[in-house]
Design a protein around this motif. Structure first.
Motif, PDB file in Angstrom:
ATOM      1  N   LYS A 170       0.837  -1.210   0.000  1.00 55.97           N
ATOM      2  CA  LYS A 170       0.000   0.000   0.000  1.00 55.97           C
ATOM      3  C   LYS A 170       0.871   1.258   0.000  1.00 55.97           C
ATOM      4  O   LYS A 170       0.617   2.226  -0.740  1.00 55.97           O
ATOM      5  N   ARG A 211      -7.869   6.245  -2.549  1.00 56.18           N
ATOM      6  CA  ARG A 211      -9.180   5.598  -2.605  1.00 56.18           C
ATOM      7  C   ARG A 211     -10.137   6.438  -3.450  1.00 56.18           C
ATOM      8  O   ARG A 211      -9.863   7.615  -3.736  1.00 56.18           O
ATOM      9  N   ALA A 220      -5.127   2.570  -1.067  1.00 59.10           N
ATOM     10  CA  ALA A 220      -6.139   1.650  -1.585  1.00 59.10           C
ATOM     11  C   ALA A 220      -5.608   0.301  -2.054  1.00 59.10           C
ATOM     12  O   ALA A 220      -6.255  -0.729  -1.836  1.00 59.10           O
ATOM     13  N   PHE A 221      -4.458   0.276  -2.712  1.00 61.20           N
ATOM     14  CA  PHE A 221      -4.016  -0.953  -3.401  1.00 61.20           C
ATOM     15  C   PHE A 221      -2.891  -1.634  -2.649  1.00 61.20           C
ATOM     16  O   PHE A 221      -1.871  -1.008  -2.358  1.00 61.20           O
ATOM     17  N   SER A 280      -6.395  -4.139  -1.573  1.00 63.27           N
ATOM     18  CA  SER A 280      -7.400  -4.099  -0.507  1.00 63.27           C
ATOM     19  C   SER A 280      -7.001  -5.030   0.635  1.00 63.27           C
ATOM     20  O   SER A 280      -6.796  -6.225   0.435  1.00 63.27           O
ATOM     21  N   ARG A 293     -16.241  -4.060  -0.243  1.00 60.62           N
ATOM     22  CA  ARG A 293     -15.436  -2.846  -0.222  1.00 60.62           C
ATOM     23  C   ARG A 293     -15.692  -1.973  -1.445  1.00 60.62           C
ATOM     24  O   ARG A 293     -15.704  -0.740  -1.354  1.00 60.62           O
ATOM     25  N   HIS A 315     -13.008   1.230  -2.104  1.00 58.84           N
ATOM     26  CA  HIS A 315     -11.942   0.605  -2.890  1.00 58.84           C
ATOM     27  C   HIS A 315     -12.356   0.549  -4.352  1.00 58.84           C
ATOM     28  O   HIS A 315     -13.548   0.443  -4.674  1.00 58.84           O
ATOM     29  N   TRP A 316     -11.362   0.612  -5.214  1.00 58.11           N
ATOM     30  CA  TRP A 316     -11.582   0.333  -6.621  1.00 58.11           C
ATOM     31  C   TRP A 316     -11.653  -1.181  -6.819  1.00 58.11           C
ATOM     32  O   TRP A 316     -11.121  -1.947  -6.011  1.00 58.11           O
ATOM     33  N   ASP A 328      -8.325  -2.837  -6.789  1.00 59.65           N
ATOM     34  CA  ASP A 328      -7.738  -3.013  -5.451  1.00 59.65           C
ATOM     35  C   ASP A 328      -8.121  -4.370  -4.878  1.00 59.65           C
ATOM     36  O   ASP A 328      -7.292  -5.076  -4.294  1.00 59.65           O
TER      37      ASP A 328
END
Length: 263
Positions: free
Chosen positions: A135, A142, A156-157, A159, A204, A210-211, A214
């Protein structure tokens, strides 16, 4: 008739690194090589995804934005659904899942399955340390929504929820498969593990914290960690003379059901 020289005899007693890796009878032979290769192959998609995220690849960003906008619009129109998703994401958050894994470790220690308990601990700790580190390295923000239904801190990345759900589902599946017997109970255990990992990750995205990429990254990283630690554990089994196993069908230590102290 010529006799083999010293170098030939030495080669016969000490086969090459490549031959040892592909030797089914060697403690670090074919099965470990295949398992390690599987772990690497799972890690490759994660690495490619991370590179796309770091590079800000436009098609990936558009896809993420489309999924987030669609789910966020649904969430705004269905507050009861948001409440349900919030409950799920709290119940299956990283800390409760780690607590569950800790209870399993304690249970295994009480049964004398020390090495199996160590495998569970190692898998959870390694994954738990790699996630936050990545992360920080990736530093992805996010989703920033005008009317958010939930908030979360940090990058974010990948998750953390998806990662820890994949880790926990993986270790519990491989620990308890020997107790599931055959047939429908084994299938039910697999379905439960997959559902926990998938729904936790999707929760999420549904909450807009979150994308989608993620969550996919968390799943891939969790699967890679479980595959890697499973390869190490099956290597130990081969070294101690235990029979080879198929973890996806038998778990990592099928003998623990009848002889707990052997694992």
């Amino acid at each position: 008739m010529s006799t083999p020289g010293p170098r030939t005899l030495a080669h016969a007693h000490h086969p090459s690194w490549r031959r040892r890796r592909l030797d089914p009878d060697h403690s670090l032979g074919l099965r470990l090589t295949l398992a390690a290769t599987a772990a690497f192959l799972v890690l490759v998609p994660f690495a490619l995804l991370a590179l796309l995220v770091l590079g800000g690849w436009a098609p990936l960003h558009r896809l993420d934005a489309t999924v987030t906008d669609a789910l966020h619009g649904y969430a705004l129109d269905h507050p009861a659904w948001v409440t349900l998703v919030r409950i799920w994401t709290e119940v299956f958050a990283p800390m409760p899942l780690r607590a569950l894994a800790l209870l399993v470790v304690i249970w295994l220690l009480r049964r004398g399955a020390r090495r199996l308990a160590l495998w569970v601990t190692t898998t959870m700790v390694v994954g738990g340390l790699i996630g936050p580190l990545l992360k920080l390295l990736v530093g992805r923000d996010r989703p920033d929504l005008l009317d958010p239904v939930a908030r979360a801190a940090g990058y974010a990345f990948p998750s953390g929820h998806a990662l820890n759900a994949a880790l926990t589902a993986g270790v519990l599946l491989l620990v308890f498969l020997p107790y599931a017997g055959r047939g429908r109970w084994r299938v039910a255990l697999w379905i439960a593990a997959v559902l926990v990992a998938v729904l936790t990750g999707l929760s999420r995205v549904a909450l807009g914290v979150h994308w989608a990429s993620d969550v996919l990254g968390g799943w891939l990283l969790g699967a890679a960690v479980v595959a890697a630690t499973t390869a190490a554990f099956t290597s130990w089994r081969a070294h101690t003379g235990l029979r080879p196993v198929q973890p996806a069908r038998e778990g990592v230590a099928p003998e623990v059901e009848r002889h707990p102290g052997a694992a």
